[in-house]
Design an enzyme around this catalytic site. Structure first.
Site, mmCIF file in Angstrom:
data_model
loop_
_atom_site.group_PDB
_atom_site.id
_atom_site.type_symbol
_atom_site.label_atom_id
_atom_site.label_comp_id
_atom_site.label_asym_id
_atom_site.label_seq_id
_atom_site.Cartn_x
_atom_site.Cartn_y
_atom_site.Cartn_z
ATOM 1 N N ASP A 71 -8.800 0.088 -5.380
ATOM 2 C CA ASP A 71 -9.002 -1.238 -4.793
ATOM 3 C C ASP A 71 -7.686 -2.015 -4.824
ATOM 4 O O ASP A 71 -7.068 -2.167 -5.878
ATOM 5 C CB ASP A 71 -10.096 -1.993 -5.571
ATOM 6 C CG ASP A 71 -10.639 -3.199 -4.811
ATOM 7 O OD1 ASP A 71 -9.827 -3.971 -4.257
ATOM 8 O OD2 ASP A 71 -11.864 -3.362 -4.784
ATOM 9 N N SER B 20 -13.305 -6.961 -0.227
ATOM 10 C CA SER B 20 -13.717 -5.624 -0.660
ATOM 11 C C SER B 20 -15.111 -5.246 -0.184
ATOM 12 O O SER B 20 -15.398 -4.056 -0.029
ATOM 13 C CB SER B 20 -13.652 -5.518 -2.185
ATOM 14 O OG SER B 20 -12.303 -5.525 -2.594
HETATM 15 MG MG MG Z 1 -13.577 -3.078 -5.889
HETATM 16 ZN ZN ZN Z 2 -9.519 -8.523 -4.424
#
Ligand code: MG
Ligand code: ZN
Length: 357
Positions: free
Chosen positions: A35, A76
């Protein structure tokens, strides 16, 4: 001269035949998401490792466009939804189209195709990225509703944080009872996880988010990923597993170079362990990518011989830049060139030879 051509022709025919017999769908797919991990974040780990990255074992590399349905800079949940379902959606939405129609994720397609499924993350397991594979919700912060969505699936293994969202709830339900009734073993520590041999594992190792590496998470990501693989690999029909290095993003939001570096190094260590499995297995496609870049991170100095990274950030938020994708194993050659984040779903779907329902 003639003899040489004949030899060449024979070699060509043999290699063609071999390649024909080798074209078969991967039995397993492991999708790894860092991420907030852009190319600078990745290269910062290479420098910190004094010139080493497990990711370099992947020979098929591409670039992924990350914009969401309503924003150049994605969050996200919209990015996770694109990777998981093949559809772009609006910011903050999970597993749903912008009009709130439920979308089917690759994890759910894997379930209906008799494969085992799993999610591993270094955040709450009901946080946006893993949630995109299991939940359908208009709002990513509806954590208790998203926790309940785990009961609507046949997922075999999930490991991360988020215990409190399963036990301390507005609806007063204790979801652990429901999970036990569905034959899950509830695991609440890494030690317990290492010793389990259950076929269904609910690994809620932390009340909320797991700690960062600097706070002492240790090798939780690698241990959890290998346990998930061991558990899922008992199914001869194969499996789909998503593994997220969740906190690379948080290092970017905090504009802390050391946080970013430690989390990418940890993620890359897990990449190494996963590639070791895939290499030995021979039937596993591993895809490593990101949902978006965070921090507008740049490397403005440092030294490979000492492992020192001097980083700088242009924002505390996400950025719009493309992110890289790396692939390894059968079907990896499809993951080259420019692609959209929704193409990752499509390529996984096609690699598995799934049919639309
Ligand atoms: Mg994430
Ligand atoms: Zn973020």
């Amino acid at each position: 001269m003639k003899k040489n051509s004949l030899l060449f022709l024979t070699a060509f025919v043999i290699s063609s035949c071999t390649s024909v017999t080798e074209i078969k769908p991967p039995r397993n797919i492991i999708l790894m998401i860092g991420d907030g991990m852009g190319t600078s974040q990745i290269y910062s780990a290479y420098i910190a490792n004094k010139g080493f990255l497990n990711l370099e074992r992947c020979k098929y590399i591409g670039f992924v466009k990350t914009y969401s349905a309503n924003s150049l800079i994605t969050d996200s949940s919209a990015a996770g939804t694109a990777l998981a379902t093949g559809y772009k959606t609006n910011q903050k939405m999970l597993g749903m189209a912008p009009d709130s129609t439920n979308l089917t994720s690759i994890l759910k397609y894997a379930e209906t195709n008799n494969k085992s499924t799993g999610l591993v993350a270094t955040s709450k397991i009901n946080h946006a990225t893993p949630a995109a594979f299991i939940a359908n919700n208009v709002y990513r912060y509806n954590y208790e509703e998203i926790a309940y969505d785990f009961l609507k699936t046949d997922i075999d293994v999930f490991i991360g944080g988020g215990l409190d969202d399963f036990t301390i709830r507005v609806d007063s339900l204790n979801l652990l009872d429901s999970l036990k009734a569905r034959n899950y073993e509830i695991i609440t520590s890494l030690k317990e996880l290492e010793n389990t041999h259950s076929e269904k594992v609910a690994g809620l190792l932390y009340a909320a988010h797991p700690p960062s590496i600097s706070e002492g998470r240790g090798d939780m990501l690698t241990t959890s990923s290998l346990k998930a693989i061991e558990t899922l690999n008992k199914n001869k029909e194969g499996f789909f597993l998503m593994i997220e290095g969740s906190q690379i993003d948080w290092g970017g939001h905090d504009t802390l170079t050391s946080y970013v570096v430690e989390e990418v190094v940890d993620f890359d260590n897990t990449v190494g362990a996963v590639l070791d499995f895939a290499e030995q297995d021979g039937n596993t496609l591993v895809i490593i990518t990101s949902d978006h870049e965070t921090g507008g991170f740049a490397i403005i100095g440092g030294d490979i011989s000492t492992g020192v990274v001097e980083g700088a950030f242009t924002t505390e938020h996400h950025t719009a830049v493309m992110v890289p994708v790396f692939a390894f194993g059968p079907g990896a050659e499809e993951f080259t060139g420019f692609m959209d984040n929704t193409d990752i779903f499509k390529k996984m779907f096609n690699a598995f030879n799934f049919k639309l329902d």
